[in-house]
Design an enzyme around this catalytic site. Structure first.
Site, PDB file in Angstrom:
ATOM      1  N   ASP A  11     -20.218   7.576  18.461  1.00  0.00           N
ATOM      2  CA  ASP A  11     -19.755   6.313  17.906  1.00  0.00           C
ATOM      3  C   ASP A  11     -18.291   6.218  18.363  1.00  0.00           C
ATOM      4  O   ASP A  11     -17.537   7.185  18.206  1.00  0.00           O
ATOM      5  CB  ASP A  11     -19.853   6.366  16.381  1.00  0.00           C
ATOM      6  N   HIS A  59     -13.250  -3.141   6.912  1.00  0.00           N
ATOM      7  CA  HIS A  59     -13.248  -2.116   7.955  1.00  0.00           C
ATOM      8  C   HIS A  59     -14.635  -1.909   8.568  1.00  0.00           C
ATOM      9  O   HIS A  59     -14.831  -0.981   9.351  1.00  0.00           O
ATOM     10  CB  HIS A  59     -12.696  -0.800   7.404  1.00  0.00           C
ATOM     11  N   ARG A  74      -7.285   2.513  17.407  1.00  0.00           N
ATOM     12  CA  ARG A  74      -6.013   2.596  16.685  1.00  0.00           C
ATOM     13  C   ARG A  74      -5.491   4.007  16.839  1.00  0.00           C
ATOM     14  O   ARG A  74      -6.271   4.958  16.860  1.00  0.00           O
ATOM     15  CB  ARG A  74      -6.257   2.293  15.196  1.00  0.00           C
ATOM     16  N   LEU A 134       0.831  -1.195   0.000  1.00  0.00           N
ATOM     17  CA  LEU A 134       0.000   0.000   0.000  1.00  0.00           C
ATOM     18  C   LEU A 134       0.873   1.256   0.000  1.00  0.00           C
ATOM     19  O   LEU A 134       0.660   2.165  -0.799  1.00  0.00           O
ATOM     20  CB  LEU A 134      -0.916  -0.022   1.236  1.00  0.00           C
ATOM     21  N   ASN A 135       1.854   1.282   0.901  1.00  0.00           N
ATOM     22  CA  ASN A 135       2.694   2.478   0.994  1.00  0.00           C
ATOM     23  C   ASN A 135       3.638   2.597  -0.198  1.00  0.00           C
ATOM     24  O   ASN A 135       3.943   3.698  -0.645  1.00  0.00           O
ATOM     25  CB  ASN A 135       3.479   2.477   2.306  1.00  0.00           C
ATOM     26  N   TYR A 149     -12.182   5.922   5.144  1.00  0.00           N
ATOM     27  CA  TYR A 149     -11.456   5.278   4.052  1.00  0.00           C
ATOM     28  C   TYR A 149     -11.809   5.870   2.705  1.00  0.00           C
ATOM     29  O   TYR A 149     -10.996   5.860   1.788  1.00  0.00           O
ATOM     30  CB  TYR A 149     -11.643   3.756   4.105  1.00  0.00           C
ATOM     31  N   HIS A 195      -6.820  -0.498  -0.812  1.00  0.00           N
ATOM     32  CA  HIS A 195      -5.422  -0.841  -1.082  1.00  0.00           C
ATOM     33  C   HIS A 195      -5.188  -0.985  -2.592  1.00  0.00           C
ATOM     34  O   HIS A 195      -4.232  -0.442  -3.147  1.00  0.00           O
ATOM     35  CB  HIS A 195      -5.057  -2.177  -0.421  1.00  0.00           C
TER      36      HIS A 195
END
Lengths: 764, 764
Positions: free
Chosen positions: B462, B442, B467, B157-158, B285, B211
């Site tokens: 919520d 997710h 994380r 991904l990175n 996302y 991704h």
């Protein structure tokens, strides 16, 4: 936008009113001539009113306030007059209605003077007549909680508030009223009212206390309007006889009066203020007391200038304004020393008064204009006009809060409060270190305690008080029992607890006999600012000496806080030092365990209110704890032994009505110790931005913190940032002279320095 | 002030640079002619660059961004080039360095084009050559956590992020480089790089997932620069073969690929976006994916306009921008649906891109300029120039967030998310009600859940995700195990829990097969806005139907939230409905007891993370709980039986590393129930100002809440505010037609209405 337009519209109509009222104005001023004393003369003066009228429309801050006040009062006039029979506690209808009445009365009186519109005078007259109708037959208030019940309100304190404001309204409409009306009001309302809160309640009136200040001023203000010199003397010097039992206490557990104590307004000015202008109850109550102190001083200065009230006690009243403004965080909120509700700030109406009066009578200090501009309103009187003109003319200069040391006690010899301020790249760190006297009935048992701020945010918090002022659901808005069982207790503060007991065993009388002693305050070097003080009475047989310093060095992103506590005890004890951090634990350099079920940390002295969330011990000689709050990282590094316990706590146990905030804390506990040290550093470092999701400098710069030397005379701390890169903080514990030479041999190296302390870099 | 001056100074020097570079510019444009494809052409175009140059100095927003970017890149150039051997997770040095490199590369490329200063081109060239030196021999990244390890970073991904940005830099300096240099870079860096993240990692590249979007776009961007059509086809349509096991999952527990699923950029555009532009993973996302989607769309539009990418799927890309902006609170923060870190907002760089690209290619919607102005920066490309010119010319109009209903699923038939917005006097209330599909890996198990906001403040929160993105101390900045054990579980949300188990038993595969169904969404009457949806799969054998409405009435200070949940089950169960309020409990209308020790509420499915702080039962038919947060009062009034338990909880049990926030909650628990209702109202009322210490309207307006009728077809709720003053909410549970006529007899009174619902005042 809507509001702004509304204000502008009001302003326009208001200016029209002014213009159309000139004729009427002349009639009024004819009426004035027939009176012995000029009216108005308390907060407005005849000359002042003329000046205000001549400036209207050219002084935006004044004009805006005037438009707002006019809109507010006009709405109340439309609403009609309500003078209900007193019944409720604060927060309840009758309480809030009478409170609103006196606020509006004062404003209506002022509007009458400035706008020359009779409707305001009539409103004041009508309402005063309503009060005069009910007052003569009013019993004391039905709520019985107060040691000094009022008539309109549950406590004389609020009745006094009423009279302080209403006196001003009466002064403003004095000449509008007929002589007969005035006689009626004075006979049936003002004189009995003044008598009730003074001779009728000596336990309230004849004290040194913020309550009495209000009482004295109430009586003094109405005395000035009525030109009643005898009553004025009572206000200034108190009742001649009172028969107060020297053991009597008020609802907060404070003593009513020490034997032989001077009373009255001047004594209230003399005693609780230190020569530095620090008010012994702390800033929250100083703020509360400021209004009566200053409004009465203003009135005295206007009516009895020969008293030179602003020069009294070396100008302490004016000094106290600057002192109070210095006792605020970057948002203008007062540091919650002793009982203090967080969020109270220099935006309060009392501070608007203080700033305006301070500016007008205190030599036009232009830095006050910056505060006034932020307050965005002024008093509608001579002082407010001065300020508004100053702001209009762009005279303001920044109000710079410096590191200061404020003595406590009438003579400035009963300890004090120090505020160290150190700039960071984007903000500033402020340390508030308290080594003061008890602070009367609102004092907390927290000798050598402190709180730490970054900008306006709390880093290490002082809990403040356990009270929701004027929120009826919470004990009628009054002090909650948790204020006694938690907020006042030593464990609720960031200072040493011995054997899980509070300082002075939590005994008010004992605490009131003592204060801490300053050892050293030196902020001459902005890169090493230091405050050091000793306390030897909180725990008999135990001496505590705390030294705190902001140190600014290149190896650190921001100045860090070095904290050294030396304890010498005659016997072995357990010592707890809490850190009431806010935010979330990020990491520790030691292991801890969290229990399956949570139990209170102790059973009394505030310990019963702490849940024990986790405990651990460090296997190295340092305990390092990092946390995260408001986008910043913080790290505590503390010198510990492998026997020391590290406890993670949360406030909220034994709190049957959810009165407490569930705030976290960490306690370093040393058991079975006689002579010991707590040495630690708190760093503010790094930043996390939830939008970019980038964390910078998220780790402590400290590799090791070590006591490398200690005896009765000296302590030396080594602060290591990289292998073989450290600095040594050398400190004399017994000689605070600037000029003494010191020499100390540590690990074969001899160090020499001048004055009590020294920071030396060591790069091996 | 300092920063501002600095920017202005930079701007001045920058304009000088522009002026002095004209000569050089001509040389560069000669070089361009020798190339088949024009460069730059991705985010900057030749014509765009000319236009930018002609406008420089007259477009404040663009000029300011340019000055900031120039200062940033200049500092990096001074710092020198660092291309370390990859080693660390996110938050660690090598990760952050490579991340910074690609950001600066892109910016340096743009600066070269706009400022014609060769030092930027040289910097890009030198760094690319460094990468080309190390890449051929780089092994996969040493950290093994990812299902698709990268080479520069721990996950592909990175690496894809890197290529998306670096492609733009390459495009900008393409003509500056010699053909030999280009060949070298393409052979040793770009081609193998693109191959590694595509054919080398089909489990990463050939998916429908954010991704893969990054992967597809990375390959597509470099394909466009290199004019490599075959590679472009791979980007758009995916790898032809991949041999992915249909049971394989990624690190988040998400499926890699369904059998026969289309892949590549267009499939990633087709599938996760609903026709309304809602992205199934949720706004956090969506924000992350927006950048590759839009930057590649921009590049395609510039290089391959014949693809008409912005018209694809009925213009979904442009729609998604507006959708995403609508999924924010009053501060611009995204609602944390599914996994989402709170605080992420439309101030993120991805949204700067989205707004600029949306404005430029989407018909110049002037409301976007308001957002752009708040963002206070623009892209340094053709789109950013358009925006900056629009702002300069004062074209912006307010961005009004309306009540909306957003469908989920490729075809818009897999449930959705509704946002109801109701104005209060000073702010607005927003309800976010989620009845969507699972939301891929997710997704949270929270069918029919909601959160409630007042202004930008959470009223009923919520939890978001567990994380701390990029904060290394917390699990390397990655998902924490509490994300699975707490944040994703049903009990972490404001929705129904049956028998202390999560929806779909917390099983991702099952959850992915289902979605809730809308029953009704109607916001045509601003005084009664309603959303109603059903869920029948979360607990097999149990049907849940939730209806939520903002009702605005004179008897209430603000619109209140009516919440009706009807449950029909085949068997008896226990039902829990949590309310994750924030702030402090003020009062309740029932007694509760707080235990001596705290124990977890349960042992699994998230219940193990809740401390049980108190429990009580109501002796009346209503449980009323008031709390206080951010100067406002709130009251929950819920219809309960005397058997229902009211539990007060706090998050934080079984949290060995302090990973969770210790937030409070209240749970209404109904035991042994088959068919039952949860009916409640949440009011926002009153205000408390800590400066004036005045509390207004601190109490609920509701005297009684009652279900006066219920069967399978109808429910009727009576809401009493004063004795004999109430209103009746009538609702059809089975007929959602606008045109159906209904008739219901309640307590001898017959009510008739049209459409599914009706609110009727009753004043007896």
């Amino acid at each position: 936008m809507f509001l702004k337009n509304k204000i502008q519209a009001s302003l326009v109509s208001l200016l029209l009113v002014v213009a159309s009222c000139n004729a009427q104005s002349k009639a009024t001023s004819n009426a004035k001539k027939s009176n012995k004393q000029e009216h108005p003369s308390l907060v407005l003066t005849k000359a002042g009113v003329e000046k205000i009228k001549s400036q209207l429309g050219t002084v935006p801050l004044f004009d805006k306030t005037l438009a707002n006040v006019k809109a507010e009062v006009d709405a109340e006039i439309l609403n009609g007059i309500e003078v209900p029979i007193p019944k409720d506690f604060s927060g309840g209808y009758t309480h809030e209605r009478h409170k609103r009445n006196f606020v509006i009365l004062q404003k209506a009186g002022v509007l009458y003077q400035i706008l020359d519109d009779e409707k305001y005078a009539k409103y004041v007259k009508d309402m005063l007549l309503e009060y005069a109708k009910v007052y003569p037959t009013l019993p004391v208030h039905p709520q019985t909680r107060s040691y000094a019940r009022g008539k309109l309100f549950w406590q004389c304190l609020n009745d006094s508030n009423w009279l302080v404001y209403t006196s001003q309204a009466y002064d403003c409409v004095y000449n509008y009223l007929s002589e007969k009306e005035r006689k009626h009001l004075e006979k049936d309302l003002f004189k009995p009212f003044a008598k009730f809160i003074s001779a009728g309640n000596p336990q309230f009136f004849n004290r040194v206390h913020n309550h009495s200040t209000w009482g004295n001023v109430a009586v003094g203000m109405i005395a000035l309007v009525m030109d009643d010199d005898k009553l004025l003397q009572t206000a200034l010097y108190g009742l001649k006889t009172d028969n107060i039992d020297p053991n009597a206490k008020d609802n907060d557990g404070g003593f009513i009066k020490k034997e032989g104590q001077k009373v009255g307004f001047l004594a209230n000015l003399e005693e609780p203020f230190s020569p530095d202008g620090y008010y012994t109850e702390g800033p929250y109550y100083q703020r509360y007391a400021m209004y009566p102190f200053l409004v009465f001083a203003e009135a005295l200065e206007n009516v009895k200038p020969e008293l030179k009230i602003f020069e009294y006690k070396d100008g302490v009243l004016l000094k106290s304004i600057s002192t109070l403004l210095n006792l605020t965080d970057a948002y203008g909120n007062f540091f919650p020393l002793n009982d203090g509700q967080k969020g109270m700030s220099y935006y309060s109406k009392e501070l608007v008064s203080a700033v305006d009066i301070g500016y007008h009578f205190g030599g036009h200090s232009t830095d006050l204009l910056t505060i006034a501009k932020a307050q965005d309103e002024v008093l509608l009187d001579d002082t407010g006009l001065s300020v508004a003109m100053g702001v209009r003319d762009g005279l303001e200069t920044p109000f710079v809060k410096k590191s200061i040391d404020l003595s406590d006690g009438k003579n400035g010899d009963e300890g004090g409060v120090a505020v160290l301020r150190a700039n960071t790249e984007k903000s500033e760190l402020s340390l508030v270190m308290k080594y003061s006297a008890q602070g009367l009935s609102h004092g907390h048992y927290d000798k050598l305690s402190y709180s730490l701020y970054e900008g306006g945010n709390e880093v290490i918090q002082d809990y403040g008080m356990s009270r929701f002022v004027n929120i009826q659901q919470k004990g009628g808005g009054n002090y909650l029992k948790e204020n006694t069982t938690w907020a006042k207790q030593t464990i609720a503060h960031n200072t040493i607890n011995q054997d899980e007991t509070s300082h002075f065993a939590g005994d008010f009388e004992t605490g009131s006999m003592h204060h801490s002693e300053k050892y050293l305050f030196d902020v001459s070097n902005t890169n090493l600012q230091i405050i050091s003080a000793k306390e030897v009475n909180a725990y008999p047989g135990t001496k505590m000496h705390r030294t705190m310093a902001f140190i600014n060095e290149e190896a650190f992103e921001n100045p860090y806080l070095l904290d050294i506590i030396k304890i010498n005890a005659e016997k072995e004890h357990q010592y707890d030092l809490p850190y009431y951090y806010l935010g979330q634990i990020m990491s520790t350099n030691f292991k801890y365990t969290k229990p399956e079920t949570l139990e209170p940390l102790g059973s009394k002295n505030g310990y019963q209110h702490l849940w024990k969330e986790a405990e651990g011990k460090s296997e190295t000689s340092n305990a390092q704890i990092s946390w995260f709050n408001k986008e910043r990282f913080y790290t505590l590094t503390s010198v510990v032994s492998t026997d020391d316990e590290i406890l993670f706590t949360r406030v909220g146990a034994n709190d049957p009505s959810f009165n407490l905030r569930n705030d976290p804390g960490v306690i370093i506990r040393k058991k079975d110790s006689k002579d010991t040290y707590f040495v630690s550093i708190i760093e503010s470092h790094g930043h996390y931005d939830p939008v970019s999701e980038i964390a910078t400098n998220a780790f402590s710069s400290i590799k090791k913190l070590k006591i490398v030397y200690s005896d009765d005379a000296y302590i030396a701390i080594n602060i290591e940032t990289l292998p073989n890169v450290s600095r040594l903080f050398l400190f004399s514990l017994i000689d605070n002279s600037k000029n003494s030479k010191h020499q100390l041999k540590i690990e074969d190296e001899t160090y020499e320095w001048l004055g009590a302390y020294q920071l030396t870099e060591i790069n091996k």
